[in-house]
Design a protein around this motif. Structure first.
Motif, PDB file in Angstrom:
ATOM      1  N   ALA A  38       0.862  -1.183   0.000  1.00 43.04           N
ATOM      2  CA  ALA A  38       0.000   0.000   0.000  1.00 43.04           C
ATOM      3  C   ALA A  38       0.899   1.234   0.000  1.00 43.04           C
ATOM      4  CB  ALA A  38      -0.914  -0.008   1.221  1.00 43.04           C
ATOM      5  N   TRP A  39       0.279   2.395  -0.080  1.00 45.16           N
ATOM      6  CA  TRP A  39       1.057   3.641  -0.082  1.00 45.16           C
ATOM      7  C   TRP A  39       0.227   4.780   0.466  1.00 45.16           C
ATOM      8  CZ3 TRP A  39      -0.519   7.298  -3.888  1.00 45.16           C
ATOM      9  CH2 TRP A  39      -1.397   6.808  -4.855  1.00 45.16           C
ATOM     10  N   LEU A  40       0.954   5.810   0.903  1.00 42.94           N
ATOM     11  CA  LEU A  40       0.333   7.041   1.403  1.00 42.94           C
ATOM     12  C   LEU A  40       0.764   8.191   0.504  1.00 42.94           C
ATOM     13  CD1 LEU A  40       1.006   6.984   5.263  1.00 42.94           C
ATOM     14  CD2 LEU A  40      -1.105   6.395   4.077  1.00 42.94           C
ATOM     15  N   ARG A  41      -0.156   9.044   0.201  1.00 44.15           N
ATOM     16  CA  ARG A  41       0.152  10.267  -0.547  1.00 44.15           C
ATOM     17  C   ARG A  41       0.282  11.412   0.446  1.00 44.15           C
ATOM     18  NH1 ARG A  41      -3.664  11.140  -5.265  1.00 44.15           N
ATOM     19  NH2 ARG A  41      -2.078   9.962  -6.357  1.00 44.15           N
ATOM     20  N   GLY A  42       1.206  12.340   0.155  1.00 46.38           N
ATOM     21  CA  GLY A  42       1.344  13.535   0.973  1.00 46.38           C
ATOM     22  C   GLY A  42       2.386  13.439   2.071  1.00 46.38           C
ATOM     23  N   PHE A  43       3.235  12.398   2.011  1.00 52.04           N
ATOM     24  CA  PHE A  43       4.274  12.206   3.017  1.00 52.04           C
ATOM     25  C   PHE A  43       5.574  11.782   2.356  1.00 52.04           C
ATOM     26  CE2 PHE A  43       0.313  11.342   5.257  1.00 52.04           C
ATOM     27  CZ  PHE A  43       0.475  12.078   6.425  1.00 52.04           C
ATOM     28  N   ARG A  44       6.664  11.902   3.130  1.00 53.18           N
ATOM     29  CA  ARG A  44       7.950  11.316   2.765  1.00 53.18           C
ATOM     30  C   ARG A  44       8.560  10.774   4.045  1.00 53.18           C
ATOM     31  NH1 ARG A  44      12.590  15.699   2.313  1.00 53.18           N
ATOM     32  NH2 ARG A  44      11.856  17.149   3.891  1.00 53.18           N
ATOM     33  N   LEU A  45       9.575   9.932   3.904  1.00 52.90           N
ATOM     34  CA  LEU A  45      10.241   9.347   5.061  1.00 52.90           C
ATOM     35  C   LEU A  45      11.581  10.018   5.291  1.00 52.90           C
ATOM     36  CD1 LEU A  45       9.585   5.532   4.516  1.00 52.90           C
ATOM     37  CD2 LEU A  45       8.385   7.113   6.036  1.00 52.90           C
ATOM     38  N   LEU A  46      11.827  10.391   6.550  1.00 48.96           N
ATOM     39  CA  LEU A  46      13.112  10.956   6.953  1.00 48.96           C
ATOM     40  C   LEU A  46      13.675  10.122   8.088  1.00 48.96           C
ATOM     41  CD1 LEU A  46      12.227  14.756   7.161  1.00 48.96           C
ATOM     42  CD2 LEU A  46      13.349  13.547   5.270  1.00 48.96           C
ATOM     43  N   HIS A  47      15.004  10.084   8.204  1.00 50.98           N
ATOM     44  CA  HIS A  47      15.636   9.442   9.359  1.00 50.98           C
ATOM     45  C   HIS A  47      15.237  10.200  10.618  1.00 50.98           C
ATOM     46  CE1 HIS A  47      18.646   6.508   7.929  1.00 50.98           C
ATOM     47  NE2 HIS A  47      18.533   7.169   6.801  1.00 50.98           N
ATOM     48  N   MET A  48      14.908   9.461  11.660  1.00 52.48           N
ATOM     49  CA  MET A  48      14.741  10.075  12.977  1.00 52.48           C
ATOM     50  C   MET A  48      16.142  10.503  13.410  1.00 52.48           C
ATOM     51  SD  MET A  48      12.603  10.636  15.628  1.00 52.48           S
ATOM     52  CE  MET A  48      11.298   9.435  15.731  1.00 52.48           C
ATOM     53  N   ARG A  49      16.267  11.705  13.911  1.00 51.62           N
ATOM     54  CA  ARG A  49      17.587  12.222  14.313  1.00 51.62           C
ATOM     55  C   ARG A  49      18.279  11.256  15.277  1.00 51.62           C
ATOM     56  NH1 ARG A  49      17.017  17.898  15.319  1.00 51.62           N
ATOM     57  NH2 ARG A  49      17.362  18.019  13.097  1.00 51.62           N
ATOM     58  N   GLY A  50      19.497  10.830  14.930  1.00 48.42           N
ATOM     59  CA  GLY A  50      20.298   9.966  15.777  1.00 48.42           C
ATOM     60  C   GLY A  50      19.916   8.498  15.758  1.00 48.42           C
ATOM     61  N   THR A  52      18.342   4.870  13.263  1.00 45.26           N
ATOM     62  CA  THR A  52      18.303   4.280  11.922  1.00 45.26           C
ATOM     63  C   THR A  52      16.877   4.146  11.403  1.00 45.26           C
ATOM     64  OG1 THR A  52      18.176   1.993  12.710  1.00 45.26           O
ATOM     65  CG2 THR A  52      20.383   2.938  12.404  1.00 45.26           C
ATOM     66  N   TYR A  53      15.893   4.422  12.236  1.00 43.43           N
ATOM     67  CA  TYR A  53      14.503   4.244  11.815  1.00 43.43           C
ATOM     68  C   TYR A  53      13.903   5.579  11.371  1.00 43.43           C
ATOM     69  CZ  TYR A  53      14.041   5.168  16.866  1.00 43.43           C
ATOM     70  OH  TYR A  53      14.154   5.680  18.134  1.00 43.43           O
ATOM     71  N   PRO A  54      12.756   5.514  10.665  1.00 48.74           N
ATOM     72  CA  PRO A  54      12.204   6.717  10.049  1.00 48.74           C
ATOM     73  C   PRO A  54      11.060   7.356  10.820  1.00 48.74           C
ATOM     74  CG  PRO A  54      11.126   4.832   9.112  1.00 48.74           C
ATOM     75  CD  PRO A  54      12.115   4.301  10.145  1.00 48.74           C
ATOM     76  N   LEU A  55      10.702   8.536  10.320  1.00 50.52           N
ATOM     77  CA  LEU A  55       9.460   9.181  10.710  1.00 50.52           C
ATOM     78  C   LEU A  55       8.799   9.699   9.436  1.00 50.52           C
ATOM     79  CD1 LEU A  55       9.966  12.504  10.499  1.00 50.52           C
ATOM     80  CD2 LEU A  55      11.014  12.135  12.698  1.00 50.52           C
ATOM     81  N   LEU A  56       7.496   9.825   9.508  1.00 50.41           N
ATOM     82  CA  LEU A  56       6.720  10.384   8.399  1.00 50.41           C
ATOM     83  C   LEU A  56       6.783  11.897   8.484  1.00 50.41           C
ATOM     84  CD1 LEU A  56       3.323   8.447   8.310  1.00 50.41           C
ATOM     85  CD2 LEU A  56       5.041   8.501   6.506  1.00 50.41           C
ATOM     86  N   ALA A  57       7.066  12.534   7.371  1.00 48.42           N
ATOM     87  CA  ALA A  57       7.068  13.998   7.314  1.00 48.42           C
ATOM     88  C   ALA A  57       6.104  14.424   6.211  1.00 48.42           C
ATOM     89  CB  ALA A  57       8.476  14.514   7.023  1.00 48.42           C
ATOM     90  N   ALA A  58       5.330  15.452   6.484  1.00 46.81           N
ATOM     91  CA  ALA A  58       4.405  15.962   5.474  1.00 46.81           C
ATOM     92  C   ALA A  58       5.189  16.440   4.254  1.00 46.81           C
ATOM     93  CB  ALA A  58       3.577  17.105   6.044  1.00 46.81           C
TER      94      ALA A  58
END
Length: 170
Positions: A38-50, A52-58
């Motif tokens: 599946a997929w989400l529109r309107g987001f991208r993935l960024l590294h969580m500071r410090g 190896t895992y991500p967070l969703l960013a608008a």
């Protein structure tokens, strides 16, 4: 929550997309028929500071690929929340399956006060570089589910990281 019918459908975009990590977290392997791309529109993935895992960013033009998992139980939801910890909270989203179908799901989104590292995060690159070290740590973390409160586990986790056992997550 977005209603009992949809509350046990999650969209996973980070390490939980990996079947081995999801199995470690749930304590069982989900049925393959209940997992779909599946997929989400309107987001991208960024590294969580410090980390190896991500967070969703608008990101208005962004698209995030992931896995939609159906049929999760209340016990599964409790295990997922324990794994994600206090950095993430569940948020309802409209995930897309194929070109046109949209379904309601929950996603673990980083709390607003947490910062991304600015670098794009890539699932395939994470699997190659970090999965091997991450998986035993995820299993160790989940072994505490139901046996210690979150603050106790977090304190032990920080101590392990300081002493080098969790260096793979830095």
């Amino acid at each position: 929550m977005i209603g009992h019918d949809h509350a046990m459908r999650y969209f996973f975009f980070g390490s939980l997309r990996d079947p081995d990590v999801l199995t470690a977290v749930l304590g069982r392997r989900p049925l393959p028929a209940r997992i779909q791309p599946a997929w989400l529109r309107g987001f991208r993935l960024l590294h969580m500071r410090g980390e190896t895992y991500p967070l969703l960013a608008a990101a208005p033009a962004g698209v995030v690929r992931g896995a939609l998992v159906h049929g999760l139980t209340e016990a599964d939801a409790a295990r997922l929340a324990f794994f994600e910890g206090e950095e993430y909270e569940t948020t309802p989203v409209m995930a897309r399956i194929g070109a046109r179908r949209r379904v309601r799901a929950l996603v673990f989104q980083a709390r607003p006060e947490l910062a991304g590292g600015g670098r794009p995060w890539d699932f395939a690159a994470w699997r190659r570089a970090h999965k091997r070290a991450f998986l035993p740590l995820a299993r160790a973390w989940m072994a505490f589910h139901g046996h210690a409160d979150f603050a106790q586990v977090e304190a032990m986790w920080r101590k392990r990281r300081i002493h080098g056992f969790g260096a793979a997550l830095s």
